[in-house]
Scaffold this active site. Sequence first.
Site, PDB file in Angstrom:
ATOM      1  N   LEU A  14       0.944  -1.182  -0.152  1.00 22.41           N
ATOM      2  CA  LEU A  14       0.069  -0.144  -0.108  1.00 22.41           C
ATOM      3  C   LEU A  14       0.930   1.257   0.079  1.00 22.41           C
ATOM      4  O   LEU A  14       1.922   1.228   0.944  1.00 22.41           O
ATOM      5  CB  LEU A  14      -1.038   0.118   1.239  1.00 22.41           C
ATOM      6  CG  LEU A  14      -2.025  -0.912   1.515  1.00 22.41           C
ATOM      7  CD1 LEU A  14      -2.998  -0.754   2.726  1.00 22.41           C
ATOM      8  CD2 LEU A  14      -2.993  -0.831   0.151  1.00 22.41           C
ATOM      9  N   ASP A  15       0.737   2.367  -0.734  1.00 22.45           N
ATOM     10  CA  ASP A  15       1.211   3.518  -0.801  1.00 22.45           C
ATOM     11  C   ASP A  15       1.291   4.078   0.545  1.00 22.45           C
ATOM     12  O   ASP A  15       0.224   3.846   1.296  1.00 22.45           O
ATOM     13  CB  ASP A  15       0.749   4.574  -1.798  1.00 22.45           C
ATOM     14  CG  ASP A  15       1.033   3.974  -3.424  1.00 22.45           C
ATOM     15  OD1 ASP A  15       1.855   3.026  -3.329  1.00 22.45           O
ATOM     16  OD2 ASP A  15       0.573   4.598  -4.375  1.00 22.45           O
ATOM     17  N   PRO A  16       2.290   5.020   0.810  1.00 23.87           N
ATOM     18  CA  PRO A  16       2.052   5.550   2.350  1.00 23.87           C
ATOM     19  C   PRO A  16       1.138   6.316   2.585  1.00 23.87           C
ATOM     20  O   PRO A  16       0.507   6.110   3.796  1.00 23.87           O
ATOM     21  CB  PRO A  16       3.331   6.557   2.289  1.00 23.87           C
ATOM     22  CG  PRO A  16       4.241   5.674   1.320  1.00 23.87           C
ATOM     23  CD  PRO A  16       3.397   5.423   0.308  1.00 23.87           C
ATOM     24  N   LYS A  17       0.188   7.079   1.808  1.00 25.61           N
ATOM     25  CA  LYS A  17      -0.734   7.545   1.967  1.00 25.61           C
ATOM     26  C   LYS A  17      -2.047   6.795   2.022  1.00 25.61           C
ATOM     27  O   LYS A  17      -3.523   7.195   2.501  1.00 25.61           O
ATOM     28  CB  LYS A  17      -1.018   8.893   1.203  1.00 25.61           C
ATOM     29  CG  LYS A  17       0.136  10.070   1.447  1.00 25.61           C
ATOM     30  CD  LYS A  17      -0.289  10.979   0.429  1.00 25.61           C
ATOM     31  CE  LYS A  17       0.599  12.359   0.471  1.00 25.61           C
ATOM     32  NZ  LYS A  17       0.367  13.250  -0.477  1.00 25.61           N
ATOM     33  N   VAL A  18      -1.989   5.594   1.496  1.00 29.25           N
ATOM     34  CA  VAL A  18      -3.178   4.610   1.416  1.00 29.25           C
ATOM     35  C   VAL A  18      -3.363   4.002   2.557  1.00 29.25           C
ATOM     36  O   VAL A  18      -2.320   3.638   3.178  1.00 29.25           O
ATOM     37  CB  VAL A  18      -3.036   3.752   0.226  1.00 29.25           C
ATOM     38  CG1 VAL A  18      -4.164   2.803   0.052  1.00 29.25           C
ATOM     39  CG2 VAL A  18      -2.877   4.513  -1.070  1.00 29.25           C
TER      40      VAL A  18
END
Length: 286
Positions: free
Chosen positions: A47-51
């Site tokens: 998962l991307d950091p902001k997700v």
Amino acid sequence: MTEKSIHELLEFGIINIDKSSGPTSFSVSDFICKKIGARKTSHFGTLDPKVTGVLPVALNRACKLTGYFLGEDKTYVGIMRIHENTDINKIREIIEKKFIGKINQMPPVKSRVKRQLRPREIYSFELLEQSDDKKDILFKVKCEGGTYIRKLIDDLGSELGIGAHMLELRRTDAGIFGEENSANLYDFEKAVEEYKNGDDRLLKKIIIPAEEAIKEVYPCVEIKDDNLKQIFTGRPIYRKDVVRDEGWKNDSVVGVFYNGKFIGMYKISRGREIFAKPEFVFQPIK
């Protein structure tokens, strides 16, 4: 089935973490590893950091299962921003024509994979709600593992001719792992603290036995105990070892069990005598 001890769960278990916005998937996995003193951990799908959302993390020997769960279907809920006011029904029409079913997707520039068109399947792409100014749209996507949702929204904006980008994204399901049976890092830390103080009940609730996850995803083959010793050394499973052959096709992957105990992951390889060959043999926990 006999309840697993905390030692067995830590050796061959999975923790379904509800990741918050900020940390990388690797840093969450590494945090869990250090907190419980594991030899290693690995996560099932970045998962991307902001997700935010579902991030299953395998413990110790369960890391061997990572490849068996990475490709599972994923479900996301998010908010996209379209760059010009557009009727939501027009966007739905474009989605129905171009973004449902098999699509070809180019990974984004900052991805870790080779930038070439990759086929992916979008099972559903729903537009749930539009803001009063018509620019922000709440959406839900169910798709094949490995689909880039940020790129999907960007491609939709290009197809509309007005541009679009993703504002927020949450993964609600990763295969059999859903947000309803996840734990956040605060819950995890509290469970580990109680475990270190002699009470393992909370931690046992959080850790999913890895073999239970296997049973949810893969066909299960029950074998006899006649040749267990040789099977644990990596010997193929023969037709005579199998309690019941349900006609699994060649090259299909199955979980093999004896009396409810996990033996390993095998690939069906039908020969005159051989039934399946080992991919991962699970040595009994001592």
